[in-house]
Design a protein around this motif. Sequence first.
Motif, PDB file in Angstrom:
ATOM      1  N   GLY A   1     -21.781 -38.365 -53.005  1.00 42.51           N
ATOM      2  CA  GLY A   1     -21.923 -36.919 -53.033  1.00 42.51           C
ATOM      3  C   GLY A   1     -21.230 -36.213 -51.881  1.00 42.51           C
ATOM      4  O   GLY A   1     -21.216 -34.979 -51.836  1.00 42.51           O
ATOM      5  N   GLU A   2     -20.655 -36.969 -50.955  1.00 40.73           N
ATOM      6  CA  GLU A   2     -19.939 -36.380 -49.831  1.00 40.73           C
ATOM      7  C   GLU A   2     -18.437 -36.439 -50.075  1.00 40.73           C
ATOM      8  O   GLU A   2     -17.961 -37.154 -50.954  1.00 40.73           O
ATOM      9  N   ALA A   3     -17.687 -35.687 -49.289  1.00 42.43           N
ATOM     10  CA  ALA A   3     -16.226 -35.729 -49.315  1.00 42.43           C
ATOM     11  C   ALA A   3     -15.740 -36.267 -47.979  1.00 42.43           C
ATOM     12  O   ALA A   3     -16.262 -35.880 -46.922  1.00 42.43           O
ATOM     13  N   ILE A   4     -14.774 -37.167 -48.003  1.00 39.19           N
ATOM     14  CA  ILE A   4     -14.276 -37.821 -46.797  1.00 39.19           C
ATOM     15  C   ILE A   4     -12.919 -37.224 -46.417  1.00 39.19           C
ATOM     16  O   ILE A   4     -12.001 -37.164 -47.245  1.00 39.19           O
ATOM     17  N   VAL A   5     -12.810 -36.787 -45.177  1.00 42.74           N
ATOM     18  CA  VAL A   5     -11.568 -36.225 -44.662  1.00 42.74           C
ATOM     19  C   VAL A   5     -10.734 -37.355 -44.052  1.00 42.74           C
ATOM     20  O   VAL A   5     -11.221 -38.105 -43.198  1.00 42.74           O
ATOM     21  N   ARG A   6      -9.492 -37.475 -44.492  1.00 42.83           N
ATOM     22  CA  ARG A   6      -8.583 -38.473 -43.921  1.00 42.83           C
ATOM     23  C   ARG A   6      -7.762 -37.784 -42.832  1.00 42.83           C
ATOM     24  O   ARG A   6      -6.942 -36.898 -43.119  1.00 42.83           O
TER      25      ARG A   6
ATOM     26  N   LEU B   1     -14.495 -44.875 -37.879  1.00 36.92           N
ATOM     27  CA  LEU B   1     -14.762 -43.449 -38.054  1.00 36.92           C
ATOM     28  C   LEU B   1     -14.691 -43.073 -39.525  1.00 36.92           C
ATOM     29  O   LEU B   1     -13.687 -43.308 -40.189  1.00 36.92           O
ATOM     30  N   THR B   2     -15.798 -42.505 -40.017  1.00 37.55           N
ATOM     31  CA  THR B   2     -15.829 -41.938 -41.359  1.00 37.55           C
ATOM     32  C   THR B   2     -16.081 -40.447 -41.204  1.00 37.55           C
ATOM     33  O   THR B   2     -17.186 -40.024 -40.849  1.00 37.55           O
ATOM     34  N   ALA B   3     -15.041 -39.646 -41.429  1.00 39.18           N
ATOM     35  CA  ALA B   3     -15.130 -38.197 -41.229  1.00 39.18           C
ATOM     36  C   ALA B   3     -15.629 -37.533 -42.506  1.00 39.18           C
ATOM     37  O   ALA B   3     -14.899 -37.429 -43.491  1.00 39.18           O
ATOM     38  N   VAL B   4     -16.882 -37.100 -42.503  1.00 40.77           N
ATOM     39  CA  VAL B   4     -17.500 -36.459 -43.665  1.00 40.77           C
ATOM     40  C   VAL B   4     -17.285 -34.953 -43.578  1.00 40.77           C
ATOM     41  O   VAL B   4     -17.577 -34.323 -42.547  1.00 40.77           O
ATOM     42  N   LEU B   5     -16.764 -34.378 -44.641  1.00 41.45           N
ATOM     43  CA  LEU B   5     -16.493 -32.945 -44.668  1.00 41.45           C
ATOM     44  C   LEU B   5     -17.786 -32.149 -44.530  1.00 41.45           C
ATOM     45  O   LEU B   5     -18.745 -32.347 -45.279  1.00 41.45           O
ATOM     46  N   ALA B   6     -17.826 -31.244 -43.563  1.00 39.64           N
ATOM     47  CA  ALA B   6     -18.968 -30.352 -43.387  1.00 39.64           C
ATOM     48  C   ALA B   6     -18.811 -29.159 -44.329  1.00 39.64           C
ATOM     49  O   ALA B   6     -17.697 -28.836 -44.755  1.00 39.64           O
ATOM     50  N   PRO B   7     -19.903 -28.472 -44.648  1.00 37.36           N
ATOM     51  CA  PRO B   7     -19.843 -27.375 -45.636  1.00 37.36           C
ATOM     52  C   PRO B   7     -19.335 -26.066 -45.047  1.00 37.36           C
ATOM     53  O   PRO B   7     -19.850 -24.998 -45.349  1.00 37.36           O
ATOM     54  N   VAL B   8     -18.318 -26.121 -44.191  1.00 37.07           N
ATOM     55  CA  VAL B   8     -17.766 -24.935 -43.554  1.00 37.07           C
ATOM     56  C   VAL B   8     -16.251 -25.057 -43.529  1.00 37.07           C
ATOM     57  O   VAL B   8     -15.714 -26.119 -43.202  1.00 37.07           O
ATOM     58  N   ALA B   9     -15.555 -23.987 -43.854  1.00 39.48           N
ATOM     59  CA  ALA B   9     -14.092 -23.980 -43.794  1.00 39.48           C
ATOM     60  C   ALA B   9     -13.619 -22.551 -43.550  1.00 39.48           C
ATOM     61  O   ALA B   9     -14.273 -21.589 -43.975  1.00 39.48           O
ATOM     62  N   VAL B  10     -12.486 -22.430 -42.873  1.00 36.30           N
ATOM     63  CA  VAL B  10     -11.837 -21.137 -42.678  1.00 36.30           C
ATOM     64  C   VAL B  10     -10.496 -21.205 -43.389  1.00 36.30           C
ATOM     65  O   VAL B  10      -9.626 -21.997 -43.013  1.00 36.30           O
TER      66      VAL B  10
ATOM     67  N   THR C   1      -9.602 -25.119 -63.078  1.00 31.88           N
ATOM     68  CA  THR C   1      -9.370 -26.495 -62.619  1.00 31.88           C
ATOM     69  C   THR C   1     -10.377 -26.941 -61.571  1.00 31.88           C
ATOM     70  O   THR C   1     -10.413 -28.112 -61.211  1.00 31.88           O
ATOM     71  N   SER C   2     -11.208 -26.029 -61.057  1.00 35.87           N
ATOM     72  CA  SER C   2     -12.191 -26.396 -60.037  1.00 35.87           C
ATOM     73  C   SER C   2     -13.487 -25.643 -60.312  1.00 35.87           C
ATOM     74  O   SER C   2     -13.641 -24.488 -59.944  1.00 35.87           O
ATOM     75  N   ALA C   3     -14.414 -26.318 -61.007  1.00 31.82           N
ATOM     76  CA  ALA C   3     -15.699 -25.690 -61.349  1.00 31.82           C
ATOM     77  C   ALA C   3     -16.849 -26.304 -60.573  1.00 31.82           C
ATOM     78  O   ALA C   3     -18.003 -26.017 -60.850  1.00 31.82           O
ATOM     79  N   SER C   4     -16.546 -27.163 -59.608  1.00 33.59           N
ATOM     80  CA  SER C   4     -17.606 -27.826 -58.855  1.00 33.59           C
ATOM     81  C   SER C   4     -18.204 -26.884 -57.817  1.00 33.59           C
ATOM     82  O   SER C   4     -17.481 -26.072 -57.222  1.00 33.59           O
ATOM     83  N   PRO C   5     -19.516 -26.982 -57.571  1.00 36.34           N
ATOM     84  CA  PRO C   5     -20.133 -26.114 -56.566  1.00 36.34           C
ATOM     85  C   PRO C   5     -19.934 -26.605 -55.140  1.00 36.34           C
ATOM     86  O   PRO C   5     -20.482 -26.013 -54.217  1.00 36.34           O
ATOM     87  N   THR C   6     -19.212 -27.699 -54.916  1.00 36.14           N
ATOM     88  CA  THR C   6     -19.073 -28.249 -53.579  1.00 36.14           C
ATOM     89  C   THR C   6     -17.766 -27.828 -52.937  1.00 36.14           C
ATOM     90  O   THR C   6     -16.755 -27.604 -53.611  1.00 36.14           O
TER      91      THR C   6
END
Length: 479
Positions: free
Chosen positions: A175-180, A211-220, A237-242
């Motif tokens: 359920g998380e997104a990983i930032v590379r 290091l596993t960088a998990v995307l936080a729910p904040v972006a600018v 093309t993007s209907a996900s709430p995340t």
Amino acid sequence: MAQVAALLIATSSGRALAEEITSKNEYTYLISGADGIPKVLLGVNGQPVLNHWLAAIRQCGRLSPLQEKVFILCNENNISEVRAWAADERLSAGGFPLDNVLSNGAEDSLGLAAEVATFLAIAPPAVAGGSLLIAQADTLCGPGFSVARAVEHAIMRGKDTLLYMAAPDGMALEGEAIVRLEEPATAAETSSQRVAGLDAAAAGIADGAALTAVLAPVAVLRPEALERVAAAAAAGTSASPTLGDLVSALQPGNIAHPPMFAMPLDCFFRLSDLYHVSLTSNFYAFYAKEKAGYKGDAARALEAARKLQDLHEARTAAGGSMAGGVRLLAERKAARPPEPCVDPELRKLYGEFYDSWLRGDRHHDLAAMAGRGITGASVLLGGSGGTGHSGGGAKAGASLPIRFADATTRRHNAKEQHPAFTTTTNTYGLKAPVQVDMPLAYSAASQHFTKSFPVTAPKSAGLVTAVTKSKVHKNLDDF
């Protein structure tokens, strides 16, 4: 000053949370009507979640004044409750502009891309065409979090900016997104790194050795990225709430697009279900106790027992040598890469808490875990704890004193009797109280009656009319 606004996404439905709470017969006091309390109004550390976000936003000068630059996007199911929160200056820590509480026009979330596009279509001219801070408001980013770093980075460098957290050892990544990151080996030494890609469908368990960088729910996001978000929403093309799926659709790391950068934060929490609500309330209670330097005897004994257990396991792995076990523990600690963070002390406390949480330690906020009285995760809209929810009023949830909320902090001075004369009552008294013995609610006396007493006792000014009789002989009575 560059133009920037903030959008708090509060469109996630509370229905799923209410259904889970009902099925487990816990946290029943959170339920208010068909959809339950909106997740953005759940109380954490004595304040609704939205208050924590506003505190993080108020620390950023570029997002001032709030009435011109900060907006909350709701759905039709929760907008009335969020508006009630905004109108109550006590609950919302000074109030929030009602005109800035907007609706997506649907009963539930439309997907993050569609909601951002909806906001851009109705945004006031003063914020149109500028950068946008997007935050999923049914999450928290830890005590003392501020959005100022991310906003300043995005404006000064002219780049889209993401936030990430170094996943603690043992964290479930589903359920998380990983930032590379472009150079993960130097992440702890740099304030930001270029994003090489993003995995929006992560799985497995985080390994503390890497290091596993998990995307936080904040972006600018800057105006160009926002245009691509609106295009993705129009194309469906993007209907996900995340946020992870939204950022993934922007293809970070693709050389055809402007680069995105990522900055670390210490910790963040989701309020998606009962498990994560419990985890969040326990962390805030743990953090408050550690900062206050308060730890009960049982908690200290538990910590010492765990250290001994780790040493015993390391000694066994080292062939029975105590020195080898100590050396093995030191080598394991040294092998862990430095974790990118903002506040090392907060990050250290978060790591200690998460380790104890995975071991099954749930005592930090026992009142919340009991599902009746509540401390760290009190609900401020309606009701004051208990097994039901009044749904009326707006009074703050009652808090238990620490001696009742955590039985491990109580001092137990038992007195043993002589074995020949001991009683059953003394046998009971020798046992230290446990949490089940603690009260579920606490109401202190008002002290109104005792405050009404005079400072000194009144002097008798009465006239004695009774006969004073002698104790020797009746002839000596004084008439």
